[in-house]
Design an enzyme around this catalytic site. Structure first.
Site, mmCIF file in Angstrom:
data_model
loop_
_atom_site.group_PDB
_atom_site.id
_atom_site.type_symbol
_atom_site.label_atom_id
_atom_site.label_comp_id
_atom_site.label_asym_id
_atom_site.label_seq_id
_atom_site.Cartn_x
_atom_site.Cartn_y
_atom_site.Cartn_z
ATOM 1 N N GLY A 37 -3.758 -16.413 -4.690
ATOM 2 C CA GLY A 37 -4.634 -17.876 -4.566
ATOM 3 C C GLY A 37 -3.442 -19.788 -3.622
ATOM 4 O O GLY A 37 -2.786 -19.276 -5.110
ATOM 5 N N TYR A 145 -5.349 0.652 -8.171
ATOM 6 C CA TYR A 145 -6.781 0.205 -7.617
ATOM 7 C C TYR A 145 -7.985 0.869 -7.165
ATOM 8 O O TYR A 145 -8.950 -0.225 -7.206
ATOM 9 C CB TYR A 145 -5.945 -0.643 -6.449
ATOM 10 N N VAL A 189 0.952 -6.697 4.390
ATOM 11 C CA VAL A 189 2.462 -5.823 5.326
ATOM 12 C C VAL A 189 2.833 -6.474 6.156
ATOM 13 O O VAL A 189 3.657 -7.289 6.532
ATOM 14 C CB VAL A 189 2.586 -4.465 5.381
HETATM 15 C C1 UD1 Z 1 -4.723 -2.861 2.020
HETATM 16 C C2 UD1 Z 1 -4.622 -4.004 0.708
HETATM 17 C C3 UD1 Z 1 -5.607 -3.538 -0.182
HETATM 18 C C4 UD1 Z 1 -6.566 -3.175 0.739
HETATM 19 C C5 UD1 Z 1 -6.237 -1.997 1.634
HETATM 20 C C6 UD1 Z 1 -7.820 -1.708 2.154
HETATM 21 C C7 UD1 Z 1 -2.754 -5.894 0.755
HETATM 22 C C8 UD1 Z 1 -2.047 -6.631 -0.257
HETATM 23 N N1 UD1 Z 1 -3.042 -4.489 0.431
HETATM 24 O O1 UD1 Z 1 -3.807 -1.549 1.172
HETATM 25 O O2 UD1 Z 1 -5.986 -5.088 -0.761
HETATM 26 O O3 UD1 Z 1 -7.853 -2.151 -0.490
HETATM 27 O O4 UD1 Z 1 -5.096 -2.739 2.490
HETATM 28 O O5 UD1 Z 1 -7.239 -0.528 2.960
HETATM 29 O O6 UD1 Z 1 -3.445 -6.597 1.799
HETATM 30 N N2 UD1 Z 1 4.618 -1.541 3.588
HETATM 31 C C9 UD1 Z 1 5.739 -1.671 3.905
HETATM 32 N N3 UD1 Z 1 6.456 -2.669 3.638
HETATM 33 C C10 UD1 Z 1 6.566 -4.231 2.680
HETATM 34 C C11 UD1 Z 1 5.123 -3.351 2.371
HETATM 35 C C12 UD1 Z 1 3.968 -2.976 3.169
HETATM 36 O O7 UD1 Z 1 6.072 -0.943 4.981
HETATM 37 O O8 UD1 Z 1 7.208 -4.568 2.767
HETATM 38 C C13 UD1 Z 1 3.858 -0.139 4.270
HETATM 39 C C14 UD1 Z 1 3.086 -0.106 3.103
HETATM 40 O O9 UD1 Z 1 3.567 0.941 1.953
HETATM 41 C C15 UD1 Z 1 1.620 0.678 3.623
HETATM 42 C C16 UD1 Z 1 1.878 -0.223 4.437
HETATM 43 O O10 UD1 Z 1 2.537 -0.788 4.719
HETATM 44 O O11 UD1 Z 1 2.079 1.849 3.820
HETATM 45 C C17 UD1 Z 1 0.415 -1.277 4.266
HETATM 46 O O12 UD1 Z 1 0.824 -1.868 2.953
HETATM 47 P P1 UD1 Z 1 -0.211 -3.138 1.970
HETATM 48 O O13 UD1 Z 1 -0.192 -3.974 3.433
HETATM 49 O O14 UD1 Z 1 0.346 -2.914 0.962
HETATM 50 O O15 UD1 Z 1 -1.736 -2.411 2.469
HETATM 51 P P2 UD1 Z 1 -2.822 -0.988 1.931
HETATM 52 O O16 UD1 Z 1 -1.418 -0.489 0.733
HETATM 53 O O17 UD1 Z 1 -2.593 -0.309 2.924
#
Ligand code: UD1
Length: 310
Positions: A37, A145, A189
């Site tokens: 935050g 998590y 992401v």
């Molecule tokens: C997210 C939330 C989590 C929530 C969940 C519910 C965040 C950090 N995480 O997890 O708190 O409980 O949704 O569905 O908000 N990715 C990339 N490149 C990057 C980062 C991510 O390709 O630089 C991909 C990841 O591998 C994943 C997707 O994007 O496949 C989403 O990732 P992320 O935003 O971390 O979310 P979740 O793992 O779905």
């Protein structure tokens, strides 16, 4: 005046909720250790702010006794799935132990709360075939998590069923919007993509981009929380999502169009514990009067405008 506690209230979702509640005239207290935050998220609203860790049980007990909150929104968490895979014990203390300790303290002290709302996650559903995910679909928590979110959610519901506390849990799907902190490799992401677009930096895509997510704009999430906390029903779990499903690669292309910029993608191996497909059934939420107002395209437009103006 109604007294509200938001743990994690300086974070992305918590700060939007705090703005809304202050606008409605609530007396808002925030506890946030500022690990993800930011103080500036709440600088322009009148709240009582404690920069403190929810794992400091003594501090939390004193605060709960002193203020006798009407509503508690429990958003404090290590929100990254990948981070929990790296640091399972540390994230467990935040994502589970602090929650159970708070519930237990409320029970033992008989604190007169009107509602305790815990924020769980779509991550609890894992990779099982039931689709779209309903609140009573099978669960498969695949990461520390998800395990902690599921356990804390069950504790929340059980404290309702066993001891009569007015509790509710929500399962957030992929929330996005302004103020989401992009500064960690574990950030959401869309915050990372926004930063890459803005700064013309390459984006690392884990996997081939075919993984799908149910992206929900933060305004809709706050409205869902407001609708849910008005209910005085038995302890329940609600999916909080848009109800849509979009492959990550499509989100990137839509965002490129909206921003008028191109992003350089570097492909990398899928992340350990990553989920392939995610989409919510939001009928339970709709039954109590919620409708999502933001399509992914409108949400992304608003998100991009926010940064363009800054
Ligand atoms: C997210 C939330 C989590 C929530 C969940 C519910 C965040 C950090 N995480 O997890 O708190 O409980 O949704 O569905 O908000 N990715 C990339 N490149 C990057 C980062 C991510 O390709 O630089 C991909 C990841 O591998 C994943 C997707 O994007 O496949 C989403 O990732 P992320 O935003 O971390 O979310 P979740 O793992 O779905």
């Amino acid at each position: 005046m109604t007294k509200v506690l938001i743990t994690g209230g300086a974070g992305f979702i918590g700060s939007f909720l705090a703005h809304k509640l202050v606008k409605l005239g609530r007396d808002v207290t925030i506890v946030d250790n500022l690990s993800m935050g930011r103080k500036e998220n709440i600088d322009d609203i009148d709240v009582t702010f404690y920069q403190h860790d929810v794992c400091d049980h003594q501090f939390m007990h004193e605060l709960l006794t002193k203020r006798e909150f009407d509503y508690i929104y429990y958003l404090a968490a290590v929100s990254s799935v990948a981070d929990s895979v790296e640091r399972p014990l540390e994230t467990h203390e935040v994502n589970q132990e602090s929650v159970v300790d708070t519930l237990e303290y409320i029970r033992k002290q008989n604190l007169p709360i009107k509602r305790f709302l815990f924020t769980s996650s779509a991550a609890v559903y894992g990779n099982l075939p039931d689709f779209p995910k309903q609140e009573d679909s099978h669960v498969q928590p695949l990461t520390p998590y998800a395990i902690d979110k599921y356990a804390s959610e069950r504790f929340t519901i059980d404290y309702g069923n066993l001891y009569g506390l007015p509790t509710t849990a929500v399962r957030f799907f992929n929330v996005y919007g302004p103020r989401q902190n992009p500064d960690s490799p574990y950030s959401g992401v869309l915050s990372i993509i926004t930063k890459c677009l803005k700064e013309n930096k390459p984006f690392t895509l884990y996997g081939d981009g075919s993984q799908t997510r149910d992206f929900v704009y933060v305004d809709d999430v706050v409205n869902a929380l407001m609708t849910i906390s008005k209910q005085s029903n038995e302890p329940k779990v609600y999916n909080v999502a848009n109800g849509g499903e979009t492959p990550l690669i499509d989100v990137i292309h839509t965002y490129e169009k909206i921003s008028g910029k191109q992003i350089k993608i570097k492909f990398a191996e899928s992340r350990n514990g990553d989920i392939n497909k995610s989409k919510a059934d939001i009928s339970r939420l709709k039954e109590i009067g919620f409708e999502p107002h933001w399509s992914l395209e409108d949400g992304l437009k608003n998100y991009w405008d926010y940064y363009a103006k800054k």
